[in-house]
Every structure is written in C-alpha cells, then in structure tokens.
Scaffold this motif. Structure first.
Motif, PDB file in Angstrom:
ATOM      1  N   GLY A 110     -51.360   5.445  45.976  1.00 38.39           N
ATOM      2  CA  GLY A 110     -50.188   6.312  45.827  1.00 38.39           C
ATOM      3  C   GLY A 110     -48.925   5.546  46.180  1.00 38.39           C
ATOM      4  O   GLY A 110     -48.925   4.315  46.279  1.00 38.39           O
ATOM      5  N   THR A 111     -47.842   6.282  46.368  1.00 40.27           N
ATOM      6  CA  THR A 111     -46.558   5.683  46.743  1.00 40.27           C
ATOM      7  C   THR A 111     -45.955   6.469  47.899  1.00 40.27           C
ATOM      8  O   THR A 111     -46.314   7.626  48.149  1.00 40.27           O
ATOM      9  CB  THR A 111     -45.556   5.693  45.567  1.00 40.27           C
ATOM     10  N   LEU A 112     -45.053   5.835  48.600  1.00 45.45           N
ATOM     11  CA  LEU A 112     -44.326   6.513  49.660  1.00 45.45           C
ATOM     12  C   LEU A 112     -43.504   7.656  49.067  1.00 45.45           C
ATOM     13  O   LEU A 112     -42.900   7.499  48.004  1.00 45.45           O
ATOM     14  CB  LEU A 112     -43.401   5.538  50.387  1.00 45.45           C
ATOM     15  N   SER A 113     -43.483   8.787  49.733  1.00 45.55           N
ATOM     16  CA  SER A 113     -42.735   9.937  49.235  1.00 45.55           C
ATOM     17  C   SER A 113     -42.362  10.835  50.396  1.00 45.55           C
ATOM     18  O   SER A 113     -43.230  11.498  50.973  1.00 45.55           O
ATOM     19  CB  SER A 113     -43.544  10.715  48.196  1.00 45.55           C
ATOM     20  N   ALA A 114     -41.074  10.847  50.730  1.00 48.11           N
ATOM     21  CA  ALA A 114     -40.608  11.732  51.802  1.00 48.11           C
ATOM     22  C   ALA A 114     -40.783  13.188  51.400  1.00 48.11           C
ATOM     23  O   ALA A 114     -41.102  14.044  52.239  1.00 48.11           O
ATOM     24  CB  ALA A 114     -39.139  11.438  52.106  1.00 48.11           C
ATOM     25  N   LEU A 115     -40.606  13.473  50.122  1.00 44.03           N
ATOM     26  CA  LEU A 115     -40.722  14.851  49.630  1.00 44.03           C
ATOM     27  C   LEU A 115     -42.133  15.395  49.811  1.00 44.03           C
ATOM     28  O   LEU A 115     -42.327  16.557  50.172  1.00 44.03           O
ATOM     29  CB  LEU A 115     -40.331  14.908  48.149  1.00 44.03           C
ATOM     30  N   ASP A 116     -43.135  14.524  49.571  1.00 46.52           N
ATOM     31  CA  ASP A 116     -44.536  14.938  49.701  1.00 46.52           C
ATOM     32  C   ASP A 116     -45.130  14.565  51.055  1.00 46.52           C
ATOM     33  O   ASP A 116     -46.349  14.691  51.250  1.00 46.52           O
ATOM     34  CB  ASP A 116     -45.370  14.311  48.578  1.00 46.52           C
ATOM     35  N   ASP A 117     -44.284  14.083  51.954  1.00 40.44           N
ATOM     36  CA  ASP A 117     -44.715  13.715  53.307  1.00 40.44           C
ATOM     37  C   ASP A 117     -45.810  12.642  53.278  1.00 40.44           C
ATOM     38  O   ASP A 117     -46.789  12.715  54.018  1.00 40.44           O
ATOM     39  CB  ASP A 117     -45.207  14.953  54.068  1.00 40.44           C
TER      40      ASP A 117
END
Length: 203
Positions: A110-117
């Motif tokens: 996956g990837t880093l995502s602040a929105l998806d924590d």
C-alpha cells in the motif's frame, strides 16, 4: 427463493465484489460458468480451492506464491544489489511482464495515507530499511505509482534511506519518462515500463 436460486445469487454477489465486476457483469459471468460447468466451472472451483489453501506472501519481499520465499528471492541471478520497491503485488507482476528488471523486489502493501490512517508501520517500510542495511543493497528503485500518495510514500522512503545514501552505501532512483502523472504501473504497457526503468533518475 429456492435453495438452488439462493446459492446462485450468493455466487453472483461474491463475484460482484471482485475489482472490475459489477452486478451485471457478475451475473453474466456466473451464467456463462454454469453453462460451461464441466469445462470451466468445475476446474475453476478446484483451482480456487488450491490457491486458497496454498497461496502465501513471500517472507522476504511480499510477493504472492506457494512457497515461503518466492522464486525471485531464491534465484541467485537476481541478487545483483538492486531492489525495486512497488506498492502492490500487481505492480511487481507488471514489472516482471516487461522483463526489463533483473533484481529483486520489495512490496510495500500500500501507500502512506493520512486520510486512511495508514502510517509507515502499517506497510513494509521498516522491513525495507532492514533489507537495504543487511543485504548490502546498492540501489533502491522507487517504482511507486505516480499518485499523490505514491509520491508521498516515495519521499518518505527516500528520507529514511538518506543517511545510507549520504555515506555512499546506496543509490536511490525512481522511474522516469513514460509514467504519466496519476498513472498506475499495472495499467501501463510493457514498453512504457521498460522505458521508464531504463531512464530512471536519482531520487
């Protein structure tokens, strides 16, 4: 609803959850399989059962196969000091289709995502840093999708590897021309991937 009809509707509902298949496409697929039961549906069911039983993630890179360590990681010819970092197994398979890369891989999951924590510890980023330091990796190729989250993840990894890069232990590069902004590796043709890999640049 009869038992037989319920089973068919359940199968359609499950098929509709697959990427690229909606309810209508799933219904057509199920009807086709039922009509071709002996030549298609029965072997498919057997194959699904075998994959469900045997498929596992490679302990080293995260690829999907049936062995604890995949054939790429165990191939001595692939141990050339290069690791290609990809977001998902589908991206690894896309790179392999192009046959332009002769090293090993690291699947982040996956990837880093602040929105998806989703933070670094939710991905295989710490494992990547360990591999680079332990295995004497000379080049890390960041082949992440050209999306906001993909590039954010690439910059984070580059920052984590920066101390080793400054000491000259590892070179950090990324795919270059041919990968459009917003593009995903799994949807690119083999020639585009090969061109991007050949023209990679320092990150």
């Amino acid at each position: 609803m009869s038992e037989g009809a319920r089973q068919i509707e359940e199968l359609i509902a499950l098929m509709a959850r697959l990427p690229g298949l909606g309810p209508r496409s799933a219904r057509r697929a199920v009807l086709h399989m039922i009509k071709k039961r002996a030549g298609l549906m029965t072997p498919l069911a057997q194959s699904l059962a075998e994959v469900a039983r045997d498929a596992r993630e490679c302990l080293s890179c995260g690829n999907i196969g049936t062995d604890e360590v995949c054939a790429i990681c165990t191939n001595p010819k692939r141990g050339n000091g290069q690791i290609c970092v990809v977001e998902d197994v589908a991206d690894l398979w896309a790179m392999e289709r192009g046959r332009a890369f002769g090293g090993r891989y690291h699947v982040l999951g996956g990837t880093l995502s602040a929105l998806d924590d989703v933070g670094p510890d939710d991905l295989r980023i710490p494992r990547l840093i360990e591999r680079v330091a332990r295995d004497g990796i000379e080049e890390v190729i960041l082949a992440l999708n050209a999306t906001v989250d993909g590039q954010t993840t690439a910059h984070y990894i580059a920052g984590e590897l920066a101390p080793m890069a400054r000491e000259g232990h590892v070179k950090i590069t990324s795919l270059a021309q041919g990968v459009p902004i917003g593009g995903e590796l799994d949807y690119l043709d083999d020639g585009t991937i090969s061109a991007a890999l050949s023209a990679r640049k320092s990150f």
